[in-house]
Design a protein around this motif. Structure first.
Motif, PDB file in Angstrom:
ATOM      1  N   THR A   1       0.851  -1.183   0.000  1.00 28.89           N
ATOM      2  CA  THR A   1       0.000   0.000   0.000  1.00 28.89           C
ATOM      3  C   THR A   1       0.893   1.242   0.000  1.00 28.89           C
ATOM      4  N   SER A   2       0.286   2.396  -0.112  1.00 25.21           N
ATOM      5  CA  SER A   2       1.028   3.657  -0.085  1.00 25.21           C
ATOM      6  C   SER A   2       1.833   3.799   1.205  1.00 25.21           C
ATOM      7  N   LYS A   3       1.221   3.464   2.332  1.00 24.47           N
ATOM      8  CA  LYS A   3       1.905   3.563   3.616  1.00 24.47           C
ATOM      9  C   LYS A   3       3.105   2.612   3.671  1.00 24.47           C
ATOM     10  N   GLU A   4       2.937   1.410   3.189  1.00 27.49           N
ATOM     11  CA  GLU A   4       4.033   0.433   3.186  1.00 27.49           C
ATOM     12  C   GLU A   4       5.169   0.876   2.261  1.00 27.49           C
ATOM     13  N   VAL A   5       4.828   1.464   1.111  1.00 34.14           N
ATOM     14  CA  VAL A   5       5.853   1.985   0.198  1.00 34.14           C
ATOM     15  C   VAL A   5       6.659   3.069   0.901  1.00 34.14           C
ATOM     16  N   THR A   6       5.984   3.975   1.593  1.00 37.75           N
ATOM     17  CA  THR A   6       6.661   5.059   2.313  1.00 37.75           C
ATOM     18  C   THR A   6       7.615   4.511   3.376  1.00 37.75           C
ATOM     19  N   ILE A   7       7.167   3.535   4.142  1.00 36.31           N
ATOM     20  CA  ILE A   7       8.007   2.928   5.177  1.00 36.31           C
ATOM     21  C   ILE A   7       9.240   2.279   4.560  1.00 36.31           C
ATOM     22  N   ILE A   8       9.045   1.556   3.478  1.00 33.93           N
ATOM     23  CA  ILE A   8      10.163   0.875   2.804  1.00 33.93           C
ATOM     24  C   ILE A   8      11.152   1.884   2.234  1.00 33.93           C
ATOM     25  N   LEU A   9      10.659   2.965   1.647  1.00 34.79           N
ATOM     26  CA  LEU A   9      11.558   3.980   1.087  1.00 34.79           C
ATOM     27  C   LEU A   9      12.426   4.598   2.180  1.00 34.79           C
ATOM     28  N   HIS A  10      11.849   4.849   3.340  1.00 35.05           N
ATOM     29  CA  HIS A  10      12.640   5.397   4.454  1.00 35.05           C
ATOM     30  C   HIS A  10      13.666   4.378   4.941  1.00 35.05           C
ATOM     31  N   ARG A  11      13.297   3.103   4.991  1.00 35.50           N
ATOM     32  CA  ARG A  11      14.253   2.064   5.401  1.00 35.50           C
ATOM     33  C   ARG A  11      15.409   1.981   4.412  1.00 35.50           C
ATOM     34  N   LEU A  12      15.098   2.009   3.122  1.00 32.91           N
ATOM     35  CA  LEU A  12      16.155   1.953   2.101  1.00 32.91           C
ATOM     36  C   LEU A  12      17.082   3.167   2.202  1.00 32.91           C
ATOM     37  N   ALA A  13      16.505   4.347   2.438  1.00 33.92           N
ATOM     38  CA  ALA A  13      17.314   5.560   2.597  1.00 33.92           C
ATOM     39  C   ALA A  13      18.240   5.427   3.803  1.00 33.92           C
ATOM     40  N   CYS A  14      17.726   4.889   4.900  1.00 32.91           N
ATOM     41  CA  CYS A  14      18.552   4.699   6.101  1.00 32.91           C
ATOM     42  C   CYS A  14      19.674   3.692   5.858  1.00 32.91           C
ATOM     43  N   GLN A  15      19.391   2.653   5.110  1.00 30.36           N
ATOM     44  CA  GLN A  15      20.432   1.675   4.782  1.00 30.36           C
ATOM     45  C   GLN A  15      21.533   2.318   3.939  1.00 30.36           C
ATOM     46  N   LEU A  16      21.153   3.194   3.022  1.00 30.54           N
ATOM     47  CA  LEU A  16      22.152   3.916   2.220  1.00 30.54           C
ATOM     48  C   LEU A  16      22.997   4.817   3.109  1.00 30.54           C
ATOM     49  N   ILE A  17      22.378   5.503   4.049  1.00 32.42           N
ATOM     50  CA  ILE A  17      23.123   6.375   4.960  1.00 32.42           C
ATOM     51  C   ILE A  17      24.115   5.560   5.788  1.00 32.42           C
ATOM     52  N   GLU A  18      23.681   4.419   6.292  1.00 28.36           N
ATOM     53  CA  GLU A  18      24.573   3.561   7.083  1.00 28.36           C
ATOM     54  C   GLU A  18      25.810   3.165   6.293  1.00 28.36           C
ATOM     55  N   LYS A  19      25.627   2.893   5.012  1.00 25.46           N
ATOM     56  CA  LYS A  19      26.744   2.417   4.186  1.00 25.46           C
ATOM     57  C   LYS A  19      27.601   3.560   3.636  1.00 25.46           C
ATOM     58  N   HIS A  20      26.978   4.674   3.253  1.00 24.98           N
ATOM     59  CA  HIS A  20      27.693   5.730   2.526  1.00 24.98           C
ATOM     60  C   HIS A  20      27.932   7.006   3.330  1.00 24.98           C
ATOM     61  N   LEU A  21      27.299   7.165   4.452  1.00 20.79           N
ATOM     62  CA  LEU A  21      27.444   8.315   5.356  1.00 20.79           C
ATOM     63  C   LEU A  21      27.195   9.655   4.689  1.00 20.79           C
ATOM     64  N   ASP A  22      28.231  10.312   4.152  1.00 21.10           N
ATOM     65  CA  ASP A  22      28.053  11.684   3.655  1.00 21.10           C
ATOM     66  C   ASP A  22      27.806  11.775   2.144  1.00 21.10           C
ATOM     67  N   PHE A  23      27.907  10.705   1.413  1.00 23.75           N
ATOM     68  CA  PHE A  23      27.633  10.634  -0.019  1.00 23.75           C
ATOM     69  C   PHE A  23      28.581  11.474  -0.870  1.00 23.75           C
ATOM     70  N   SER A  24      29.712  11.891  -0.318  1.00 25.43           N
ATOM     71  CA  SER A  24      30.650  12.704  -1.097  1.00 25.43           C
ATOM     72  C   SER A  24      31.294  11.915  -2.237  1.00 25.43           C
TER      73      SER A  24
END
Length: 185
Positions: free
Chosen positions: A8-31
């Motif tokens: 659902t829309s709510k589940e998509v939103t939750i998953i997108l935030h989880r994926l973004a957090c996983q990227l932050i954990e791995k890449h930190l500042d994205f430089s």
């Protein structure tokens, strides 16, 4: 034909935030990291991920590009229907950068294989990762697996996973569309 809601829309939103957090954990500042949305449908996911990173988690200096793989596909001239190319938008250097390919559905792996060939036109990345919203795990033709996945889906080959984006389709949702053809007796 039948259609089952996978997300659902709510589940998509939750998953997108989880994926973004996983990227932050791995890449930190994205430089040293570049996000590349695969055309056509990975573009929507990539834009959403970038917006979440910037607006929700204050990650700045995110490089986002879009890669068209049409002419790199192994089925480019095989069908009767001609394929339409999309626009590649990569306005930065890829050489020695960490690249994250972003696509909505990982199915056979052939699109990712084409993307691996296409990105070489822009330089040699130091590393390439794959982020997908949906991983159809039993349908792979090539040994390609995602580094980040929103949801795994077990679907038979006649089934289609349909990802809808608010910006393009008027809603955020994911459906499993089944062609329920019963064999005749």
């Amino acid at each position: 034909m039948s259609q089952k809601t996978l997300l659902t829309s709510k589940e998509v939103t939750i998953i997108l935030h989880r994926l973004a957090c996983q990227l932050i954990e791995k890449h930190l500042d994205f430089s040293n990291t570049i996000l590349i949305g695969l055309q056509p449908r990975g573009k929507f996911l990539a834009q959403r991920i970038k917006n979440i990173l910037q607006n929700e988690y204050n990650v700045n200096n995110i490089h986002l590009g879009f890669l068209d793989i049409t002419f790199f596909r192994d089925d480019f001239r095989r069908g009767e229907k001609s394929l339409e190319a999309n626009k590649t938008e990569i306005n930065f250097i890829v050489e020695n950068k960490k690249v994250v390919f972003i696509d909505d559905v990982l199915y056979t792996g052939r699109s990712i294989n084409a993307a691996l060939s296409a990105i070489q036109s822009f330089g040699r990345p130091s590393e390439i990762e794959l982020l997908v919203l949906i991983d159809r795990r039993f349908s792979r033709h090539l040994p390609i697996q995602p580094d980040y996945r929103g949801r795994q889906v077990d679907a038979i080959n006649n089934d289609k996973v349909k990802v809808c984006w608010q910006e393009n389709d008027g809603e955020d949702s994911v459906y499993l569309v089944s062609n329920n053809l019963q064999p005749s007796s």
